[in-house]
Design a protein around this motif. Structure first.
Motif, PDB file in Angstrom:
ATOM      1  N   ASP A  36      20.138  -0.445  42.921  1.00 28.55           N
ATOM      2  CA  ASP A  36      20.573  -1.870  42.494  1.00 28.55           C
ATOM      3  C   ASP A  36      21.399  -2.527  43.587  1.00 28.55           C
ATOM      4  O   ASP A  36      21.390  -2.073  44.703  1.00 28.55           O
ATOM      5  CB  ASP A  36      21.854  -1.734  41.273  1.00 28.55           C
ATOM      6  N   ARG A  95      29.168  -7.148  39.343  1.00 31.12           N
ATOM      7  CA  ARG A  95      28.460  -5.821  38.755  1.00 31.12           C
ATOM      8  C   ARG A  95      29.157  -5.365  37.349  1.00 31.12           C
ATOM      9  O   ARG A  95      28.582  -4.375  37.032  1.00 31.12           O
ATOM     10  CB  ARG A  95      28.402  -4.753  39.776  1.00 31.12           C
ATOM     11  N   GLU A  98      27.002  -4.033  34.436  1.00 29.89           N
ATOM     12  CA  GLU A  98      26.655  -2.845  34.412  1.00 29.89           C
ATOM     13  C   GLU A  98      27.294  -1.955  33.242  1.00 29.89           C
ATOM     14  O   GLU A  98      26.623  -0.653  32.875  1.00 29.89           O
ATOM     15  CB  GLU A  98      26.668  -1.988  35.802  1.00 29.89           C
TER      16      GLU A  98
END
Length: 266
Positions: A36, A95, A98
Motif C-alpha cells: 500500500d 491512512r 484502512e
C-alpha cells in the motif's frame, strides 16, 4: 521478526508543501511493506551541505505525521541540520481509511501483525531515505516518542542501518505479557526482549518520573534490559511533558544525535 523488502520498487513521489527560513517540507509517498502507499512528511534543512545527518521520527499511538508535537520536533531537527522523515503508520493520518481499531492483543494476532507492519514500513522508510542523494547513510538515526519509541526499539534492534536510537517516553515488558498469555515463546516483539541487540550502537532512553501512560515499572524494565551502554534520562514531568519545556527536551535529543552519529558533531 518483521518482513523487509529492500529490493522492491518504492515508486516514490514528492511535492513541496512549505518553505520556511530554516527548512523545506515535502509530502512524500512510497510503497509500504504490504504494497500500500505510505504518505510521509520530509523536512530538508536550509543550512549546511548535503549529504545530511538524518532521522526517522515517529509519534505516539494517538498521533500521525501532522500532529503538533511531532511537527515541532521535526522542524527543530531540520533547523539543526538534519533531514527528517515522519510517516503515517497503518490506520494513522492519511491512512485512517484502512480501518483503525482497538486491537486485541490477547486472543488474536491482530495487534502483533500491525506492530510488525509498523516495523516493516519503518524499514521501507529507510529504504526511501537511502535512495536520496542528500541523506548520509552513515549518519542515520531513529527517534520515537511513546508508541513510536516502543515500536522503534524493536525495529532498530534488527536494522543495522540505524546508527543511533532515541527513545522518548517508551517502555517494555507489557507486550511480553500478552505473548505469554498466547503461549508464544519465540520471535518476541517486546522492546525488552530486543533492546539488547541495539548495542553497541548509541541509545538514549528518556522517560518521565510522573508518566501516567507508561508505568515506571515498564520504563525501568527497558532501562535494565538496555544495559549500561545506554544513556538514561529521567524528566520531572508526565507523559504529556507537563513540567518541562518540550523544546529543551528536543535540543537534548538533537544534541545526542549530533554527538553520537558516527562522524560526530557537524
Amino acid at each position: 521478526p518483521y518482513v523487509t523488502a529492500h529490493e522492491a520498487a518504492l515508486d516514490a513521489t514528492e511535492t513541496e508543501v512549505a518553505k520556511e527560513e530554516g527548512f523545506r517540507q515535502l509530502r512524500i509517498e512510497f510503497n509500504g511493506i504490504q504494497g500500500d502507499r505510505v504518505p510521509a512528511s520530509l523536512y530538508l534543512p536550509a543550512k549546511g551541505s548535503a549529504p545530511y545527518p538524518t532521522v526517522l521520527l515517529q509519534y505516539g499511538s494517538g498521533g500521525h505525521k501532522g500532529v503538533d508535537y511531532i511537527v515541532r520536533l521535526g522542524r527543530q531537527f531540520a533547523e539543526g541540520g538534519f533531514v527528517v522523515l515522519t510517516i503515517d503508520s497503518p490506520g494513522k493520518g492519511e491512512r485512517d481509511g484502512e480501518g483503525a481499531e482497538i486491537l486485541d492483543w490477547v486472543t488474536s494476532s491482530k495487534g502483533r501483525d500491525q506492530f510488525l507492519q509498523y516495523c516493516g514500513d519503518y524499514s521501507r522508510a529507510v529504504d526511501y531515505l537511502l535512495s536520496r542523494d542528500d541523506v548520509d547513510g552513515e549518519r542515520l538515526g531513529y527517534v520515537g516518542i511513546s508508541w513510536g519509541a516502543i515500536t522503534g526499539i524493536t525495529y532498530a534492534a534488527h536494522d543495522q542501518r540505524i546508527k543511533a536510537v532515541g527513545s522518548i517516553l517508551g517502555g517494555g515488558g507489557f507486550l511480553g505479557l500478552t505473548e505469554l498469555l498466547q503461549g508464544r515463546t519465540k520471535g518476541s516483539i517486546d522492546p525488552v526482549r530486543n533492546v539488547g541487540l541495539i548495542a553497541p550502537r548509541p541509545l538514549l532512553l528518556v522517560n518521565a518520573k510522573k508518566d501516567q501512560i507508561i508505568p515506571r515499572a515498564f520504563s525501568k524494565a527497558l532501562h535494565r534490559a538496555a544495559g549500561d551502554h545506554a544513556e538514561k534520562v529521567w524528566l520531572d514531568c508526565d507523559h504529556l511533558m507537563n513540567g518541562v519545556d518540550p523544546l529543551d527536551v528536543g535540543k537534548q535529543v538533537i544534541q545526542y544525535m549530533l554527538d553520537h552519529l558516527p562522524n560526530g558533531p557537524l
